[in-house]
Design an enzyme around this catalytic site. Structure first.
Site, PDB file in Angstrom:
ATOM      1  N   TYR A   1       2.340  -4.999   2.468  1.00  0.00           N
ATOM      2  CA  TYR A   1       3.316  -3.922   2.308  1.00  0.00           C
ATOM      3  C   TYR A   1       3.784  -3.040   3.769  1.00  0.00           C
ATOM      4  CZ  TYR A   1      -0.113  -0.152   0.792  1.00  0.00           C
ATOM      5  OH  TYR A   1      -1.046   0.523   0.713  1.00  0.00           O
TER       6      TYR A   1
ATOM      7  N   ARG B   1      -5.170   8.444  -1.823  1.00  0.00           N
ATOM      8  CA  ARG B   1      -3.850   7.629  -1.063  1.00  0.00           C
ATOM      9  C   ARG B   1      -3.396   8.558  -0.217  1.00  0.00           C
ATOM     10  NH1 ARG B   1       1.992   6.846  -3.985  1.00  0.00           N
ATOM     11  NH2 ARG B   1       1.936   9.003  -3.481  1.00  0.00           N
TER      12      ARG B   1
ATOM     13  N   HIS C   1      -5.477 -10.008  -5.605  1.00  0.00           N
ATOM     14  CA  HIS C   1      -4.813  -8.693  -5.210  1.00  0.00           C
ATOM     15  C   HIS C   1      -5.610  -8.115  -4.025  1.00  0.00           C
ATOM     16  CE1 HIS C   1      -2.044  -5.565  -5.539  1.00  0.00           C
ATOM     17  NE2 HIS C   1      -3.029  -4.652  -5.463  1.00  0.00           N
TER      18      HIS C   1
ATOM     19  N   HIS D   1      -3.269  -4.153 -12.372  1.00  0.00           N
ATOM     20  CA  HIS D   1      -4.026  -3.187 -13.111  1.00  0.00           C
ATOM     21  C   HIS D   1      -3.709  -2.904 -14.633  1.00  0.00           C
ATOM     22  CE1 HIS D   1      -5.373  -1.759  -8.965  1.00  0.00           C
ATOM     23  NE2 HIS D   1      -4.138  -1.534  -8.530  1.00  0.00           N
TER      24      HIS D   1
ATOM     25  N   HIS E   1       2.447  -3.568  -9.401  1.00  0.00           N
ATOM     26  CA  HIS E   1       1.404  -2.672  -9.722  1.00  0.00           C
ATOM     27  C   HIS E   1       2.051  -1.584 -10.702  1.00  0.00           C
ATOM     28  CE1 HIS E   1       0.284  -2.057  -5.094  1.00  0.00           C
ATOM     29  NE2 HIS E   1      -1.116  -2.190  -5.777  1.00  0.00           N
TER      30      HIS E   1
ATOM     31  N   ASP F   1      -8.259  -5.591  -4.137  1.00  0.00           N
ATOM     32  CA  ASP F   1      -7.344  -4.679  -3.845  1.00  0.00           C
ATOM     33  C   ASP F   1      -7.570  -3.678  -2.586  1.00  0.00           C
ATOM     34  OD1 ASP F   1      -5.646  -2.598  -4.201  1.00  0.00           O
ATOM     35  OD2 ASP F   1      -6.430  -2.001  -6.198  1.00  0.00           O
TER      36      ASP F   1
ATOM     37  N   GLU G   1      -1.591   2.307 -13.434  1.00  0.00           N
ATOM     38  CA  GLU G   1      -2.839   2.305 -12.792  1.00  0.00           C
ATOM     39  C   GLU G   1      -3.560   3.835 -12.954  1.00  0.00           C
ATOM     40  OE1 GLU G   1      -3.157   1.710  -8.605  1.00  0.00           O
ATOM     41  OE2 GLU G   1      -5.492   1.648  -8.535  1.00  0.00           O
TER      42      GLU G   1
ATOM     43  N   GLN H   1      -6.895  -2.292   4.306  1.00  0.00           N
ATOM     44  CA  GLN H   1      -7.799  -1.260   3.628  1.00  0.00           C
ATOM     45  C   GLN H   1      -9.453  -1.554   3.790  1.00  0.00           C
ATOM     46  OE1 GLN H   1      -6.432  -0.117  -0.153  1.00  0.00           O
ATOM     47  NE2 GLN H   1      -4.157   0.335   0.452  1.00  0.00           N
TER      48      GLN H   1
HETATM   49  C1  NGQ Z   1      -1.448   0.717  -2.571  1.00  0.00           C
HETATM   50  N1  NGQ Z   1      -3.424   1.129  -4.174  1.00  0.00           N
HETATM   51  O1  NGQ Z   1      -0.430   0.008  -2.354  1.00  0.00           O
HETATM   52  O2  NGQ Z   1      -2.605   0.473  -1.740  1.00  0.00           O
HETATM   53  C2  NGQ Z   1      -2.084   1.398  -3.797  1.00  0.00           C
HETATM   54  C3  NGQ Z   1      -1.918   2.600  -3.652  1.00  0.00           C
HETATM   55  C4  NGQ Z   1       0.355   3.521  -4.574  1.00  0.00           C
HETATM   56  C5  NGQ Z   1      -3.761   0.818  -5.370  1.00  0.00           C
HETATM   57  N2  NGQ Z   1      -2.897   1.229  -6.341  1.00  0.00           N
HETATM   58  C6  NGQ Z   1      -0.682   3.254  -3.470  1.00  0.00           C
HETATM   59  N3  NGQ Z   1      -5.030   0.797  -5.557  1.00  0.00           N
HETATM   60  O3  NGQ Z   1      -0.008   2.837  -5.593  1.00  0.00           O
HETATM   61  O4  NGQ Z   1       0.972   4.184  -4.462  1.00  0.00           O
HETATM   62 ZN    ZN Z   2      -2.820  -2.556  -5.004  1.00  0.00          ZN
END
Ligand code: NGQ
Ligand code: ZN
Length: 464
Positions: free
Chosen positions: A132, A93, A62, A280, A243, A331, A246, A67
């Site tokens: 994404y 976020r 993952h 997660h 996801h 991640d 989490e 990031q």
């Molecule tokens: C992400 N990251 O997609 O990068 C997510 C944050 C979300 C983590 N969950 C965004 N660690 O989950 O809305």
């Molecule tokens: Zn993620």
């Protein structure tokens, strides 16, 4: 710019972790990127190099590679985030979304290549990139909607890492099909557009030797039940990652929306089986994790990021005892390394359970149990079936430098434990991908160029 080195035809190791256990004096012969033969109990010939301790390369299941560029930039106190009074996952976020105001294809490719290079240097020979970022900074599709997908493929090609490409379907801000927020404009797709993106991805990876394409509905927040229902067919034979659970706020919001907890809802409403990877799954009840184990899905643990974001701790030991499968991912890529993820996983269990050797199993040390499980779970989640140094398997190999003081007077599982818990970052000296050496003396063979590209990209995307 594919990496230049020639594939090795044979490699000699003082120790090797084979599927049946540790062996000494191991010569691996390699043909067409795969292990063609394994001889144990051999003496090193005069012309052979001692490559140290051989371990199979492990998959990082993952990542959001972009990031990596934010590492160290979100550790201060800021105004309260959307989720509450203090700095938390949701305020992080919001900062991450702001980071996406800049950064075009060139920057995304350079940052991704840097993260992929560090993964190889850290012991990961395959990456499941949960990709994404599809649109430009204004939220419009690029002239080629698969522009950024192509950049991820190019980054994999430039660094030599094995790629499991997971184009992400993302359409909503939260449960109940809410319209996406401004911060999410670069992610947004509809099912038809997503199907085209997947097709494009399948075309793009055909130039890589062993890439896999799967699908990633981002989360139950970002995808409606109707949209989610399209995903298994779109995945074909590929893996499906999502996801889930989490953060406790996600659990609470899901309960309000559906009367069910996220993992509970998913198990009841999606055909979760061994093609699925639940990223997660931090906040699960015993009934939920027992059912995940029974379905043979992989739980994708990202211990360093989960600690960094303050997510919580997955009940890994009980889950594994019930036959549950897990792998590890990096991640947010705030720090990248296999030994770091395994160490953090064990330490999170020790800190919450106030015990030691929590993930160890009879006749296997903690490090060995963690390594074996992450190897198998990572391969399953990435849609590849051969993990481990066996004849016919892809020659993805790590070489630990046995001469380092960290390994003095150690053998067998103590080598793994000393690497994982002793924390010698220079111990991982060599990495081969499909028999080609991509890391030598601890450095990726293209590090200078990849690092220069990353510096240039940082200058563009980091706010003044
Ligand atoms: C992400 N990251 O997609 O990068 C997510 C944050 C979300 C983590 N969950 C965004 N660690 O989950 O809305
Ligand atoms: Zn993620």
């Amino acid at each position: 710019m594919p990496i230049p080195s020639e594939a090795a035809s044979s490699l000699w190791f003082d120790h090797a972790l084979l599927p049946e256990g540790w062996a000494r004096g191991v010569r691996l012969s390699i043909a067409d990127g795969r292990i063609a033969s394994i001889e144990a109990g051999t003496e090193r010939a005069a012309h052979e190099v001692d490559n140290g301790v051989a371990l199979p390369g492990v998959a990082d299941l993952h990542s959001h590679a972009f990031q990596r560029a934010m590492a160290g930039l979100t550790e201060g106190r800021g105004p309260a985030g959307a989720g509450g009074e203090r700095d938390d996952f949701w305020s992080w976020r919001a900062l991450m979304y702001r980071f996406l105001d800049r950064g075009g294809p060139e920057e995304i490719e350079a940052i991704t290549a840097y993260a992929f290079m560090e993964m190889l240097e850290g012991g990961f020979t395959r990456i499941a990139e949960f990709h994404y970022l599809h649109n430009d900074p204004t939220g419009s599709a690029y002239a080629d909607p698969a522009e950024l997908t192509g950049r991820v493929v190019s980054a994999a090609e430039a660094t030599g890492i094995g790629l499991t490409l997971l184009p992400v379907f993302y359409a909503h801000a939260t449960f109940g099909g809410a319209a996406p927020s401004h911060g999410q404009r670069r992610f947004i797709n509809d099912v038809d557009g997503f199907a085209r993106l997947l097709e494009a991805g399948r075309g793009l990876i055909s130039r890589l030797p062993d890439a896999v394409v799967g699908v990633a509905p981002h989360s139950l927040r970002a995808v409606t039940p109707d949209e989610l229902a399209h995903m298994p067919a779109l995945a074909g034979d590929g893996p499906i990652h999502i996801h889930v659970a989490e953060q406790t706020k996600e659990v609470d919001d899901c309960l309000v929306w559906s009367g069910k907890r996220p993992v509970e809802w998913l198990l009841e409403n999606a055909p979760v089986d061994d093609r699925w990877c639940l990223i997660h799954a931090t906040h699960v009840t015993e009934a939920e994790w027992r059912e995940v184990a029974a379905r043979r899905a992989v739980v994708g643990l990202c211990p360093v990021t989960e600690a960094n974001l303050g997510d919580g701790v997955f009940p890994a030991a009980a889950f594994v005892e019930a036959g549950g499968r897990f792998g590890v991912g990096t991640d947010s890529n705030v720090q990248i390394g296999l030994s770091e993820e395994l160490r953090m996983l064990e330490y999170s269990q020790r800190l919450t359970q106030r015990g030691r050797a929590i993930m160890a199993e009879p006749a296997r040390s903690t490090g060995r149990a963690l390594f074996d499980r992450a190897l198998a779970g990572g391969a399953q989640a990435c849609g590849v079936d051969d993990a481990g140094l066996s004849v016919g398997a892809v020659a993805d190999i790590l070489g630990l430098d046995h001469s380092r003081i960290a390994f003095a007077d150690r053998s067998g599982d103590a080598l793994l434990d000393s690497w994982i818990f002793g924390g010698d970052r220079n111990a991982l000296r060599s990495v081969w991908r499909r028999g080609r050496q991509v890391v030598a003396d601890g450095r990726h063979v293209a590090r200078d160029a990849v690092e220069a590209g990353f510096r240039k990209a940082l200058a563009k995307v980091v706010a003044a």
